[in-house]
Write a protein that holds these residues in place. Structure first.
Motif, PDB file in Angstrom:
ATOM      1  N   PHE A 250       0.872  -1.164   0.026  1.00  0.00           N
ATOM      2  CA  PHE A 250      -0.001   0.167  -0.067  1.00  0.00           C
ATOM      3  C   PHE A 250       0.738   1.321   0.015  1.00  0.00           C
ATOM      4  O   PHE A 250       0.558   2.321  -0.892  1.00  0.00           O
ATOM      5  CB  PHE A 250      -0.855  -0.111   1.253  1.00  0.00           C
ATOM      6  CG  PHE A 250      -1.977   0.797   1.227  1.00  0.00           C
ATOM      7  CD1 PHE A 250      -3.327   0.054   1.126  1.00  0.00           C
ATOM      8  CD2 PHE A 250      -2.131   2.241   1.459  1.00  0.00           C
ATOM      9  CE1 PHE A 250      -4.637   1.014   0.904  1.00  0.00           C
ATOM     10  CE2 PHE A 250      -3.130   2.867   1.052  1.00  0.00           C
ATOM     11  CZ  PHE A 250      -4.417   2.519   1.148  1.00  0.00           C
ATOM     12  N   ALA A 251       1.921   1.025   0.849  1.00  0.00           N
ATOM     13  CA  ALA A 251       2.579   2.441   1.003  1.00  0.00           C
ATOM     14  C   ALA A 251       3.567   2.682  -0.221  1.00  0.00           C
ATOM     15  O   ALA A 251       3.518   4.075  -0.536  1.00  0.00           O
ATOM     16  CB  ALA A 251       3.533   2.200   2.298  1.00  0.00           C
ATOM     17  N   ILE A 252       4.158   1.703  -0.853  1.00  0.00           N
ATOM     18  CA  ILE A 252       5.031   1.895  -2.051  1.00  0.00           C
ATOM     19  C   ILE A 252       4.122   2.379  -3.280  1.00  0.00           C
ATOM     20  O   ILE A 252       4.313   3.203  -3.997  1.00  0.00           O
ATOM     21  CB  ILE A 252       5.660   0.533  -2.341  1.00  0.00           C
ATOM     22  CG1 ILE A 252       6.606   0.182  -1.485  1.00  0.00           C
ATOM     23  CG2 ILE A 252       6.238   0.646  -3.645  1.00  0.00           C
ATOM     24  CD1 ILE A 252       7.034  -1.112  -1.325  1.00  0.00           C
ATOM     25  N   PHE A 253       3.006   1.682  -3.111  1.00  0.00           N
ATOM     26  CA  PHE A 253       2.081   2.319  -4.346  1.00  0.00           C
ATOM     27  C   PHE A 253       1.508   3.896  -4.246  1.00  0.00           C
ATOM     28  O   PHE A 253       1.492   4.153  -5.122  1.00  0.00           O
ATOM     29  CB  PHE A 253       0.701   1.238  -4.440  1.00  0.00           C
ATOM     30  CG  PHE A 253      -0.527   1.593  -4.711  1.00  0.00           C
ATOM     31  CD1 PHE A 253      -0.445   1.819  -6.358  1.00  0.00           C
ATOM     32  CD2 PHE A 253      -1.606   2.189  -4.200  1.00  0.00           C
ATOM     33  CE1 PHE A 253      -1.571   2.316  -7.090  1.00  0.00           C
ATOM     34  CE2 PHE A 253      -2.658   2.763  -5.150  1.00  0.00           C
ATOM     35  CZ  PHE A 253      -2.537   2.663  -6.663  1.00  0.00           C
ATOM     36  N   LEU A 254       1.191   3.942  -3.086  1.00  0.00           N
ATOM     37  CA  LEU A 254       0.739   5.554  -2.822  1.00  0.00           C
ATOM     38  C   LEU A 254       2.027   6.545  -3.172  1.00  0.00           C
ATOM     39  O   LEU A 254       1.892   7.283  -3.949  1.00  0.00           O
ATOM     40  CB  LEU A 254       0.507   5.783  -1.181  1.00  0.00           C
ATOM     41  CG  LEU A 254      -0.948   5.288  -0.815  1.00  0.00           C
ATOM     42  CD1 LEU A 254      -0.766   5.422   0.649  1.00  0.00           C
ATOM     43  CD2 LEU A 254      -1.843   5.807  -1.495  1.00  0.00           C
ATOM     44  N   LEU A 255       3.352   6.160  -2.626  1.00  0.00           N
ATOM     45  CA  LEU A 255       4.672   7.044  -3.375  1.00  0.00           C
ATOM     46  C   LEU A 255       4.802   6.983  -4.596  1.00  0.00           C
ATOM     47  O   LEU A 255       4.949   7.982  -5.163  1.00  0.00           O
ATOM     48  CB  LEU A 255       5.810   6.428  -2.410  1.00  0.00           C
ATOM     49  CG  LEU A 255       6.884   6.904  -2.406  1.00  0.00           C
ATOM     50  CD1 LEU A 255       6.948   8.438  -1.819  1.00  0.00           C
ATOM     51  CD2 LEU A 255       8.140   6.212  -1.935  1.00  0.00           C
ATOM     52  N   PHE A 256       4.558   5.844  -5.421  1.00  0.00           N
ATOM     53  CA  PHE A 256       4.573   5.882  -6.830  1.00  0.00           C
ATOM     54  C   PHE A 256       3.554   6.903  -7.429  1.00  0.00           C
ATOM     55  O   PHE A 256       3.901   7.649  -8.284  1.00  0.00           O
ATOM     56  CB  PHE A 256       4.430   4.563  -7.464  1.00  0.00           C
ATOM     57  CG  PHE A 256       4.439   4.630  -8.901  1.00  0.00           C
ATOM     58  CD1 PHE A 256       5.655   4.587  -9.487  1.00  0.00           C
ATOM     59  CD2 PHE A 256       3.221   4.251  -9.429  1.00  0.00           C
ATOM     60  CE1 PHE A 256       5.450   4.563 -11.137  1.00  0.00           C
ATOM     61  CE2 PHE A 256       3.103   4.260 -10.830  1.00  0.00           C
ATOM     62  CZ  PHE A 256       4.353   4.233 -11.558  1.00  0.00           C
TER      63      PHE A 256
END
Length: 264
Positions: A250-256
């Motif tokens: 979830f966090a990596i997706f949001l950052l991207f």
């Protein structure tokens, strides 16, 4: 609208469906940046691209989150206390967010979107290692938080999962139930936000053909036709993956997404 564009929108819908079931998002974090990139190919004026992307994203979320919510209900991944008290707030906030978006200059909307998502990414990264768990607030406070989630979600053209999942997880709701409950609330946020964008869009003269307010029907139909078929895949993954893995994804997706939109 050529076959290449249709194919890209169908693939987009398939990806959105999986991510919706997996992360409890309605797909707006994927749909909005993709439509900002694709809509000029449809001959849509630059000054209308962001509003149409937000409105069409919310319309697609109604179908995607609705399908995801049904799958999570069948799997027992929904907390009824959350639904009962968060939902009234998200409806009010969703309508208000669409109103605010109408007054923000179109060139600033992508930056507003990126800033919101970046803050969410940071919060989720911090929550991965955090051991502090709070209990859910009382009913009135939950409605208040829901209003904020609905307003920001509508403003960013998202279903609210990127806000409600971290909120619920931080307040002791097990990650799978946070994802499932978010899907239900996301569908309601999308309905209220879409109504707001349609209401404001009907007064605009330069909208493309096959639009209902700011909602662009060809893109909506293409995305929704595949996303509703693939939410089941994501919902099953959410029921099997460890909570820590879900949070990292979830966090990596949001950052991207945030970095992508910052340079639009």
């Amino acid at each position: 609208m050529n076959y290449e564009l249709i194919g890209m929108l169908l693939c987009l819908g398939g990806i959105v469906g999986v991510m919706s079931g997996l992360l409890g998002i309605g797909g707006g974090l994927i749909v909005v940046p993709a439509l900002v990139f694709l809509l000029p190919s449809f001959g849509i004026p630059d000054e209308l691209v962001m509003q149409i992307a937000l409105a069409t994203s919310l319309a697609s979320i109604i179908i995607t989150s609705g399908s995801s919510a049904l799958n999570h209900l069948k799997l027992g991944n929904v907390d009824m206390y959350v639904i009962k008290w968060l939902m009234p707030g998200v409806v009010i906030g969703g309508l208000f967010g669409a109103y605010i978006a109408e007054w923000i200059p179109s060139q600033y909307l992508p930056k507003v979107f990126a800033g919101i998502v970046m803050a969410l990414a940071v919060q989720m990264f911090l929550s991965i290692k955090s051991t502090m768990v709070r209990s859910m607030p009382n009913a009135l406070a939950t409605i208040f938080y829901g209003s904020g989630i609905g307003m920001v979600s509508s403003l960013a053209g998202i279903g609210g999962g990127s806000l409600s999942v971290p909120f619920l997880s931080r307040h002791g709701v097990e990650m799978r139930k946070a994802v499932g409950s978010s899907s239900v609330c996301g569908c309601v946020i999308a309905i209220s936000g879409m109504i707001g964008f349609i209401f404001h869009g009907v007064k605009v003269d330069a909208l493309p053909q096959y639009s209902v307010g700011y909602v662009y029907l060809p893109a909506l139909i293409a995305i929704a036709s595949t996303s509703m078929l693939t939410t089941k895949v994501g919902a099953k993954l959410a029921s099997t993956l460890p909570t820590s893995v879900l949070k990292k994804v979830f966090a990596i997706f949001l950052l991207f997404v945030s970095v992508t939109m910052m340079f639009q």
